[in-house]
Design an enzyme around this catalytic site. Structure first.
Site, PDB file in Angstrom:
ATOM      1  N   LYS A 109      25.296 -28.073 105.659  1.00 18.75           N
ATOM      2  CA  LYS A 109      24.742 -29.429 105.460  1.00 18.75           C
ATOM      3  C   LYS A 109      25.858 -30.477 105.448  1.00 18.75           C
ATOM      4  O   LYS A 109      27.030 -30.142 105.228  1.00 18.75           O
ATOM      5  CB  LYS A 109      23.925 -29.477 104.161  1.00 18.75           C
ATOM      6  CG  LYS A 109      24.740 -29.261 102.916  1.00 18.75           C
ATOM      7  CD  LYS A 109      23.855 -29.007 101.694  1.00 18.75           C
ATOM      8  CE  LYS A 109      24.703 -28.854 100.456  1.00 18.75           C
ATOM      9  NZ  LYS A 109      23.990 -28.226  99.345  1.00 18.75           N
TER      10      LYS A 109
ATOM     11  N   TYR B  90      46.290 -55.139  99.225  1.00 23.76           N
ATOM     12  CA  TYR B  90      45.366 -55.952  98.424  1.00 23.76           C
ATOM     13  C   TYR B  90      45.687 -55.845  96.934  1.00 23.76           C
ATOM     14  O   TYR B  90      45.946 -54.761  96.421  1.00 23.76           O
ATOM     15  CB  TYR B  90      43.931 -55.488  98.639  1.00 23.76           C
ATOM     16  CG  TYR B  90      43.348 -55.885  99.970  1.00 23.76           C
ATOM     17  CD1 TYR B  90      43.184 -57.223 100.321  1.00 23.76           C
ATOM     18  CD2 TYR B  90      42.946 -54.916 100.882  1.00 23.76           C
ATOM     19  CE1 TYR B  90      42.637 -57.585 101.551  1.00 23.76           C
ATOM     20  CE2 TYR B  90      42.394 -55.266 102.108  1.00 23.76           C
ATOM     21  CZ  TYR B  90      42.239 -56.606 102.433  1.00 23.76           C
ATOM     22  OH  TYR B  90      41.699 -56.955 103.634  1.00 23.76           O
TER      23      TYR B  90
HETATM   24  C1  LIG Z   1      24.668 -27.038  98.854  1.00 24.90           C
HETATM   25  C2  LIG Z   1      23.870 -25.866  98.458  1.00 24.90           C
HETATM   26  C3  LIG Z   1      24.462 -24.587  98.408  1.00 24.90           C
HETATM   27  C4  LIG Z   1      25.929 -24.352  98.620  1.00 24.90           C
HETATM   28  O1  LIG Z   1      26.653 -24.670  97.484  1.00 24.90           O
HETATM   29  P1  LIG Z   1      28.243 -24.394  97.403  1.00 24.90           P
HETATM   30  O2  LIG Z   1      28.567 -24.732  96.019  1.00 24.90           O
HETATM   31  O3  LIG Z   1      28.885 -25.303  98.385  1.00 24.90           O
HETATM   32  O4  LIG Z   1      28.434 -22.966  97.773  1.00 24.90           O
HETATM   33  C5  LIG Z   1      23.636 -23.517  98.126  1.00 24.90           C
HETATM   34  N1  LIG Z   1      22.319 -23.689  97.888  1.00 24.90           N
HETATM   35  C6  LIG Z   1      21.741 -24.893  97.910  1.00 24.90           C
HETATM   36  C7  LIG Z   1      20.285 -25.009  97.636  1.00 24.90           C
HETATM   37  C8  LIG Z   1      22.494 -26.018  98.180  1.00 24.90           C
HETATM   38  O5  LIG Z   1      21.910 -27.232  98.167  1.00 24.90           O
END
Ligand SMILES: *Cc1c(COP(=O)(O)O)cnc(C)c1O
Length: 341
Positions: A33, A251
């Site tokens: 993702k 800045y």
């Molecule tokens: C993002 C996510 C993961 C992965 O989590 P990590 O800590 O990056 O391993 C697993 N399950 C769900 C439902 C997630 O949203």
């Protein structure tokens, strides 16, 4: 232009460690993702396929389509299908969302075991099975998500684990009652997998560990310490100048030189994903000091290099910025070129 490199060797090294803990590559569902945690969706998907990963987890239908060719199984966490695909499964996050899916859609049921974010309530389990069967959906799995798998205190983690064990038991008998094939069960993210001594589920949903940026509390970090970050950011110099004692930079004039320096300005700023809150306390892996505030498309360093390695470990950048590696990585804009090295 600033660019990102992805170390294939480190990625495969991390997957070796993960596969050992999950007891096989086939149990790894790689979480892709948010542009594969900023690494580049297609770049990571292609390397994962090359390594032999068959399963992926994404947020949306569009992400699933973008990597469909690389995997046998893709789980979408929060979206509905635009078109049927044999490979793609969708998450039921709420009992009222079951009606959104067309008959024949492959679904996985998320159950809330104590995080209180997404998933049906355990008390809704039977009702959910009934609705899924009535709607003629293909229920393949039941899963949950941990809130505290990376916390030192194991109380909340254990509470969720026990809750899920109870939910599993009931789901097993409901699955046969409603005529579903035996379900798959999964609950582990990276931290939970690295916490477990004896992983025994059907699949682990692994994100941050694969990218080499999992931080576990002391005592639970023997395996996570072996992980290696995959991503580095390099920036190109736009201009340079000499500055002298009492000159300020950027800045707010927050940096004031104590002596003469060569100052180089690079093409990587907060607009590109360089966390502005790291201003003032950031030093590159090679010890180069950031001078003054990070601006939108620029950042200035006390050095004389055409090209600068800005960071190669999101954990240390995140520390300087007061946040977590996940945010440091997912802030990186998708237009930055990604090169596999
Ligand atoms: C993002 C996510 C993961 C992965 O989590 P990590 O800590 O990056 O391993 C697993 N399950 C769900 C439902 C997630 O949203």
């Amino acid at each position: 232009m600033a660019y990102i490199t992805l170390k294939r060797q480190n990625f495969f090294h991390n997957l070796d460690i993960i596969a050992k803990l999950s007891k096989g590559k086939d149990k790894i569902a790689l979480v892709l993702k948010d542009n594969a945690y900023g690494h580049g969706l297609r770049e990571i998907a292609s390397m994962a396929a090359e390594y032999g990963i068959k399963r992926a987890v994404v947020r949306s239908y569009d992400e699933a389509k973008a990597v469909e060719e690389f995997f046998d199984y893709i789980l979408v966490l929060a979206d509905t299908p635009k078109e049927y695909s044999e490979k793609i499964r969708y998450t039921i996050n709420d009992i009222d969302s079951i009606e959104q899916f067309e008959a024949g859609t492959k679904v996985e049921l998320k159950v809330n075991s104590g995080m209180n974010r997404n998933g049906i309530e355990p008390s809704e389990l039977e009702r959910a099975f009934e609705k899924i069967a009535a709607r003629d959906l293909v229920l393949e799995a039941l899963f949950t998500h941990h809130a505290c798998a990376d916390e030192a205190d194991e109380k909340h983690y254990k509470m969720q684990k026990e809750a899920f064990a109870g939910i599993k038991k009931r789901a097993k008998s409901l699955a046969s009652e409603y005529g579903f094939a035996p379900l798959r069960y999964h609950s582990c993210n990276s931290a939970a997998l690295f916490r477990e001594r004896d992983f025994d589920e059907d699949m682990a949903r692994v994100g941050i560990a694969a990218y080499g940026c999992l931080e576990m509390p002391k005592g639970l970090d023997t395996e996570s310490k072996k992980l290696l970050p995959v991503l580095s950011v390099y920036a190109q110099r736009i201009s340079k100048r000499n500055i002298f004692a009492n000159d300020t930079v950027g800045y707010g004039a927050t940096f004031e030189a104590d002596k003469a320096y060569c100052l180089s300005n690079y093409d990587f700023g907060y607009g590109d994903g360089f966390l502005r809150s790291a201003s003032g306390s950031f030093v590159t892996p090679q010890g180069v000091v950031l001078a003054g505030r990070i601006s939108m498309d620029n950042s200035s360093f006390l050095c004389d290099e055409e090209e600068l390695l800005v960071f190669d470990d999101a954990i240390s950048l995140a520390k300087a910025a007061g946040t977590i590696s996940y945010e440091a990585l997912t802030s990186l804009k998708s237009y930055l070129p990604r090169k596999i090295v």
